[in-house]
Design a protein around this motif. Structure first.
Motif, PDB file in Angstrom:
ATOM      1  N   LYS A  21      26.444  38.216  55.905  1.00 46.56           N
ATOM      2  CA  LYS A  21      27.678  38.436  56.658  1.00 46.56           C
ATOM      3  C   LYS A  21      28.388  39.704  56.187  1.00 46.56           C
ATOM      4  O   LYS A  21      28.302  40.092  55.029  1.00 46.56           O
ATOM      5  N   ALA A  22      29.072  40.343  57.081  1.00 43.54           N
ATOM      6  CA  ALA A  22      29.789  41.573  56.755  1.00 43.54           C
ATOM      7  C   ALA A  22      30.978  41.261  55.858  1.00 43.54           C
ATOM      8  O   ALA A  22      31.679  40.286  56.064  1.00 43.54           O
ATOM      9  N   GLN A  23      31.164  42.084  54.839  1.00 47.39           N
ATOM     10  CA  GLN A  23      32.271  41.924  53.921  1.00 47.39           C
ATOM     11  C   GLN A  23      32.842  43.298  53.602  1.00 47.39           C
ATOM     12  O   GLN A  23      32.222  44.317  53.836  1.00 47.39           O
ATOM     13  N   SER A  24      34.011  43.284  53.006  1.00 47.47           N
ATOM     14  CA  SER A  24      34.621  44.519  52.535  1.00 47.47           C
ATOM     15  C   SER A  24      33.832  45.031  51.343  1.00 47.47           C
ATOM     16  O   SER A  24      33.242  44.265  50.601  1.00 47.47           O
ATOM     17  N   SER A  25      33.829  46.348  51.120  1.00 50.32           N
ATOM     18  CA  SER A  25      33.104  46.901  49.980  1.00 50.32           C
ATOM     19  C   SER A  25      33.916  46.816  48.697  1.00 50.32           C
ATOM     20  O   SER A  25      33.444  47.178  47.648  1.00 50.32           O
ATOM     21  N   THR A  26      35.156  46.320  48.768  1.00 52.41           N
ATOM     22  CA  THR A  26      35.959  46.159  47.565  1.00 52.41           C
ATOM     23  C   THR A  26      35.547  44.890  46.841  1.00 52.41           C
ATOM     24  O   THR A  26      34.914  44.014  47.397  1.00 52.41           O
ATOM     25  N   PHE A  27      35.914  44.791  45.589  1.00 56.93           N
ATOM     26  CA  PHE A  27      35.570  43.649  44.750  1.00 56.93           C
ATOM     27  C   PHE A  27      36.739  42.673  44.749  1.00 56.93           C
ATOM     28  O   PHE A  27      37.730  42.871  44.058  1.00 56.93           O
ATOM     29  N   LEU A  28      36.631  41.629  45.575  1.00 59.82           N
ATOM     30  CA  LEU A  28      37.716  40.664  45.768  1.00 59.82           C
ATOM     31  C   LEU A  28      37.327  39.293  45.233  1.00 59.82           C
ATOM     32  O   LEU A  28      36.149  38.943  45.204  1.00 59.82           O
ATOM     33  N   LYS A  66      39.218  37.308  39.790  1.00 61.24           N
ATOM     34  CA  LYS A  66      40.630  37.620  40.050  1.00 61.24           C
ATOM     35  C   LYS A  66      40.712  38.952  40.768  1.00 61.24           C
ATOM     36  O   LYS A  66      40.047  39.906  40.407  1.00 61.24           O
ATOM     37  N   ASP A  67      41.534  39.001  41.811  1.00 60.50           N
ATOM     38  CA  ASP A  67      41.850  40.290  42.431  1.00 60.50           C
ATOM     39  C   ASP A  67      43.332  40.551  42.233  1.00 60.50           C
ATOM     40  O   ASP A  67      44.038  39.732  41.655  1.00 60.50           O
ATOM     41  N   ASN A  68      43.781  41.704  42.664  1.00 60.13           N
ATOM     42  CA  ASN A  68      45.171  42.134  42.448  1.00 60.13           C
ATOM     43  C   ASN A  68      45.558  42.051  40.967  1.00 60.13           C
ATOM     44  O   ASN A  68      46.671  41.661  40.620  1.00 60.13           O
ATOM     45  N   SER A  73      46.283  46.128  44.196  1.00 59.42           N
ATOM     46  CA  SER A  73      45.314  45.619  45.164  1.00 59.42           C
ATOM     47  C   SER A  73      43.924  46.219  44.991  1.00 59.42           C
ATOM     48  O   SER A  73      42.954  45.674  45.491  1.00 59.42           O
ATOM     49  N   LYS A  74      43.797  47.341  44.269  1.00 60.26           N
ATOM     50  CA  LYS A  74      42.495  47.959  44.051  1.00 60.26           C
ATOM     51  C   LYS A  74      41.830  47.507  42.751  1.00 60.26           C
ATOM     52  O   LYS A  74      40.756  47.964  42.409  1.00 60.26           O
ATOM     53  N   CYS A  75      42.474  46.615  42.014  1.00 60.20           N
ATOM     54  CA  CYS A  75      42.004  46.228  40.685  1.00 60.20           C
ATOM     55  C   CYS A  75      41.625  44.749  40.662  1.00 60.20           C
ATOM     56  O   CYS A  75      42.337  43.911  41.200  1.00 60.20           O
ATOM     57  N   GLY A  76      40.480  44.421  40.027  1.00 57.64           N
ATOM     58  CA  GLY A  76      40.029  43.045  39.942  1.00 57.64           C
ATOM     59  C   GLY A  76      39.300  42.778  38.636  1.00 57.64           C
ATOM     60  O   GLY A  76      39.029  43.687  37.850  1.00 57.64           O
ATOM     61  N   LEU A  77      38.952  41.515  38.421  1.00 54.25           N
ATOM     62  CA  LEU A  77      38.268  41.093  37.207  1.00 54.25           C
ATOM     63  C   LEU A  77      37.007  40.341  37.586  1.00 54.25           C
ATOM     64  O   LEU A  77      37.037  39.461  38.457  1.00 54.25           O
ATOM     65  N   ASN A 111      28.979  39.829  30.675  1.00 52.37           N
ATOM     66  CA  ASN A 111      29.899  40.958  30.823  1.00 52.37           C
ATOM     67  C   ASN A 111      31.219  40.469  31.394  1.00 52.37           C
ATOM     68  O   ASN A 111      31.234  39.657  32.323  1.00 52.37           O
ATOM     69  N   GLY A 112      32.300  40.988  30.887  1.00 47.12           N
ATOM     70  CA  GLY A 112      33.607  40.838  31.495  1.00 47.12           C
ATOM     71  C   GLY A 112      34.046  42.226  31.918  1.00 47.12           C
ATOM     72  O   GLY A 112      34.146  43.125  31.080  1.00 47.12           O
ATOM     73  N   ASN A 113      34.248  42.453  33.207  1.00 47.64           N
ATOM     74  CA  ASN A 113      34.522  43.792  33.725  1.00 47.64           C
ATOM     75  C   ASN A 113      35.848  43.854  34.477  1.00 47.64           C
ATOM     76  O   ASN A 113      36.155  42.977  35.283  1.00 47.64           O
ATOM     77  N   VAL A 114      36.599  44.917  34.236  1.00 49.23           N
ATOM     78  CA  VAL A 114      37.786  45.235  35.027  1.00 49.23           C
ATOM     79  C   VAL A 114      37.342  46.267  36.065  1.00 49.23           C
ATOM     80  O   VAL A 114      36.799  47.312  35.716  1.00 49.23           O
ATOM     81  N   HIS A 115      37.547  45.944  37.321  1.00 50.95           N
ATOM     82  CA  HIS A 115      37.114  46.797  38.443  1.00 50.95           C
ATOM     83  C   HIS A 115      38.298  47.567  39.003  1.00 50.95           C
ATOM     84  O   HIS A 115      39.416  47.064  39.062  1.00 50.95           O
TER      85      HIS A 115
END
Length: 187
Positions: A21-28, A66-68, A73-77, A111-115
């Motif tokens: 399915k189509a999704q946004s390219s952001t990490f949400l 986690k997003d926001n 709004s551009k940052c996630g975990l 890995n724990g990553n901040v996006h």
């Protein structure tokens, strides 16, 4: 033979990406991204006498938890279980005849990553890996374990999305390799 396998895998990834399915390219929050990588700079063994039998390969599945993050709004975990493997041969001669030793490197970690989305279609991240590395070798029928233990490593990386589901991936940091290139598939 190896080229045929690589082409078949590439075809499978592209075909799968068109079926999802189509999704946004952001990490949400709720996103899942499957990463497949091939290492170009081994953390293990290189130099005189060493030859690669299995290049550094890795797979991870990152979950956006986690997003926001930081009210941005551009940052996630994300959290990503990781496994990497590589194998090498080492030949040496101490005057008693040539001997070949098989070395293997297995890395299992999380890995724990901040996006942060720096640009449209570009998901960049930095993080920390906690893991266990098992380095072993087999020589003349004997099995040895050496250099194994827990580790903490840092990484930075990015994924550039060609469409909503398929991305090219690059990571720098510790794992089974210092430089990892590959494909990512958003599920």
């Amino acid at each position: 033979m190896k080229l045929k396998i690589k082409l078949a895998l590439l075809f499978i990834f592209i075909a799968a990406s068109t079926q999802l399915k189509a999704q946004s390219s952001t990490f949400l929050k709720g996103d899942k991204v499957l990463n497949f990588g091939v290492g170009l700079a081994s953390t293990g063994y290189s130099g005189n006498g060493y030859s690669t039998t299995v290049p550094p390969l890795s797979v991870s599945m990152e979950f956006a938890v986690k997003d926001n993050l930081f009210n941005d709004s551009k940052c996630g975990l994300g959290v990503a279980p990781y496994i990497g493997y590589a194998s090498y041969n080492y030949g040496y001669n101490f005057g008693f005849g040539a001997t070949k030793t098989k070395l293997t490197d297995l890395v299992i970690g999380v890995n724990g990553n901040v996006h942060y989305e720096l640009a449209k279609k570009l998901d960049t991240y930095a993080g920390l890996m906690l893991g266990y590395e098992n380095v072993s070798w087999k020589d003349s029928g004997f099995n040895y374990v050496a250099g194994s233990g827990m580790f903490v490593g840092l990484n930075i990386g990015g994924r550039y999305y060609f469409n909503d589901n398929l991305a090219a991936m690059m990571e720098l940091g510790y794992g089974v390799t210092y430089l990892n290139l590959g494909l990512a598939l958003k599920l």
